[in-house]
Design an enzyme around this catalytic site. Structure first.
Site, mmCIF file in Angstrom:
data_model
loop_
_atom_site.group_PDB
_atom_site.id
_atom_site.type_symbol
_atom_site.label_atom_id
_atom_site.label_comp_id
_atom_site.label_asym_id
_atom_site.label_seq_id
_atom_site.Cartn_x
_atom_site.Cartn_y
_atom_site.Cartn_z
ATOM 1 N N TYR A 137 0.820 -1.217 0.000
ATOM 2 C CA TYR A 137 0.000 0.000 0.000
ATOM 3 C C TYR A 137 0.854 1.268 0.000
ATOM 4 C CZ TYR A 137 -4.008 -2.956 1.210
ATOM 5 O OH TYR A 137 -4.994 -3.901 1.212
ATOM 6 N N LYS A 192 3.281 -15.294 2.492
ATOM 7 C CA LYS A 192 3.212 -16.045 1.230
ATOM 8 C C LYS A 192 4.661 -16.338 0.822
ATOM 9 C CE LYS A 192 0.753 -17.599 -2.286
ATOM 10 N NZ LYS A 192 -0.114 -18.779 -2.156
ATOM 11 N N ASP A 224 -3.283 -18.023 1.714
ATOM 12 C CA ASP A 224 -4.443 -18.694 1.105
ATOM 13 C C ASP A 224 -4.992 -19.763 2.048
ATOM 14 O OD1 ASP A 224 -1.920 -19.758 0.641
ATOM 15 O OD2 ASP A 224 -2.401 -20.609 -1.313
ATOM 16 N N ASP A 248 -5.476 -6.771 5.886
ATOM 17 C CA ASP A 248 -6.675 -6.037 5.458
ATOM 18 C C ASP A 248 -7.791 -7.035 5.139
ATOM 19 O OD1 ASP A 248 -8.379 -4.114 4.561
ATOM 20 O OD2 ASP A 248 -7.173 -3.477 2.846
ATOM 21 N N ASP A 252 -11.090 -8.476 7.884
ATOM 22 C CA ASP A 252 -12.505 -8.346 7.503
ATOM 23 C C ASP A 252 -13.192 -9.714 7.480
ATOM 24 O OD1 ASP A 252 -12.544 -5.638 7.337
ATOM 25 O OD2 ASP A 252 -13.164 -5.534 5.240
#
Ligand code: NAD
Length: 358
Positions: A137, A192, A224, A248, A252
């Site tokens: 980001y 990852k 994942d 992020d 959620d």
């Protein structure tokens, strides 16, 4: 020394839910110095800026900030730098709030609110720790350009840069281990590392930091798989630590496991333990001013504030137990109401928590 907190109610339901949280704080910690200031659209209307200098100064001089919520459709046409949401970004930046803590707790009384089967999710209590100021980001270079090589040469391409420096990983890892020490002693680092160099460094550094915390059981999981395990057997997790992008998404996902946005607190901390505490939901302009908003996420944010910035874990426990008690009594605001329970408004829910504290 008297601890000082800044209370920033903001917009929409902000002032209604903050009022109840402040009543609870005054009841458990009467010596706290509490100062209030405008933020978000409310501050823009009063002072022409969503984060006026006086509000920022108050926040900087306080041990912690209790934040309601900001935003309303009526500000959507303002230039970006004057939008209410800029207040949060400005506070994060000015205070260096790099660690975002989001607990996802599903009280047994609310198990039906989740989209998962109660036997999978009832009693869920996990903490997602998301790094907040680095990663793809914020990494540079980034942009949109014309590709000069490869099969798409001559076409427009978008590009971003994922990057984490070792000190950034180290400081969030320490917070993760320390949070696990205060809970069930389990930390799962999500990355990852099978594909990304950034993640390989992340994993190496987390393993190094683990040497300082022999009492915490560290595991690693690819993002994942973590997304799958969160819906398959979420109660296996205690604390999850991860980067900005993965955090992020996973925070959620974890929030939705509980099914009740009005119940979820959050915290953003800096290196000195100063923090901003706020409900995970927004300003809910659709129900603002009706006295029906659920104040519990904000009350639970105040409890987190006592635990993480004000060194008062026992008071935090008291508030959390009082919230659990009102749920056991069958009291529900409209968002978590189900037949057979008693529907109450914002202030009555605050009254009930105060009574349960006593
Ligand atoms: P929202 O979280 O405000 O509302 C989503 C839905 O949940 C609405 O139906 C709302 O009524 C309900 N809801 C939210 N909190 C509730 C509570 N405490 N009690 C009962 N019901 C509740 O999200 P949105 O509608 O997408 O956004 C509204 C505004 O909030 C926008 O301007 C957005 O930018 C802003 N926002 C601010 C923050 C923040 O201040 N940190 C976070 C998210 C969204």
């Amino acid at each position: 020394m008297t601890k000082k907190i800044a209370v920033l109610p903001g917009d929409g339901i902000g002032s209604e839910i903050i009022e109840q949280a402040v009543r609870v704080l005054r009841a458990v910690a009467p010596s706290l110095e509490i100062n209030q200031a405008p933020v978000g659209g409310t501050a823009y209307d009063l002072h022409g800026h969503p984060l006026p200098p006086a509000t920022l100064k108050l926040a900087q001089e306080s041990n912690a900030i209790l934040f309601g919520a900001v935003g309303d459709w009526k500000y959507d046409k303002l230039p970006r730098e004057h939008r209410p949401e800029q207040a949060i970004l400005g506070l994060r930046k000015a205070l260096g709030l790099f660690a975002n803590l989001r607990p996802a707790i599903l009280y047994p009384e609310l198990a039906n609110a989740s989209s998962l089967k109660p036997e999978i999710v009832s009693g869920l209590d996990i903490l997602i720790l998301r790094e907040l100021t680095g990663d793809i980001y914020f990494g540079t270079p980034r942009g949109i350009r014309t590709a000069t090589d490869g099969p798409y040469a001559g076409s427009r391409e978008g590009f971003d840069t994922m990057r984490y420096a070792e000190p950034e990983i180290r400081r969030i890892a320490h917070i993760g281990f320390q949070a696990a020490q205060k809970r069930k002693g389990k930390l799962c680092s999500v990355d990852k590392a099978n594909v990304l160099e950034t993640s390989q460094l992340w994993r190496d550094v987390v393993i190094e930091v683990a040497k300082d915390y022999p009492d915490v059981a560290l595991t690693h999981m690819y993002v994942d798989n973590a997304a799958m395990q969160l819906v398959r057997s979420p109660r296996e997790f205690d604390v999850i630590v991860t980067g900005n992008l993965f955090g992020d998404i996973l925070s959620d996902e974890a929030a939705m496991l509980t099914g009740s946005i009005g119940m979820l607190p959050s915290a953003s901390l800096n290196a000195s333990g100063q923090g901003l505490y706020e409900p995970s939901h927004g300003s809910a302009p659709d129900i603002a001013g009706q006295g029906i908003a659920n104040p519990l996420a904000t009350i639970l944010s105040a409890a987190m504030m006592l635990r993480y910035s004000l060194d008062s874990a026992a008071l935090a426990d008291r508030i959390e137990q009082a919230v659990q008690k009102v749920l056991q009594q069958g009291l529900r605001t409209a968002d978590i109401y189900e037949p057979g329970t008693t529907k109450v408004g914002t202030a009555a829910m605050g009254d009930a928590v105060l009574k349960a504290l006593a």
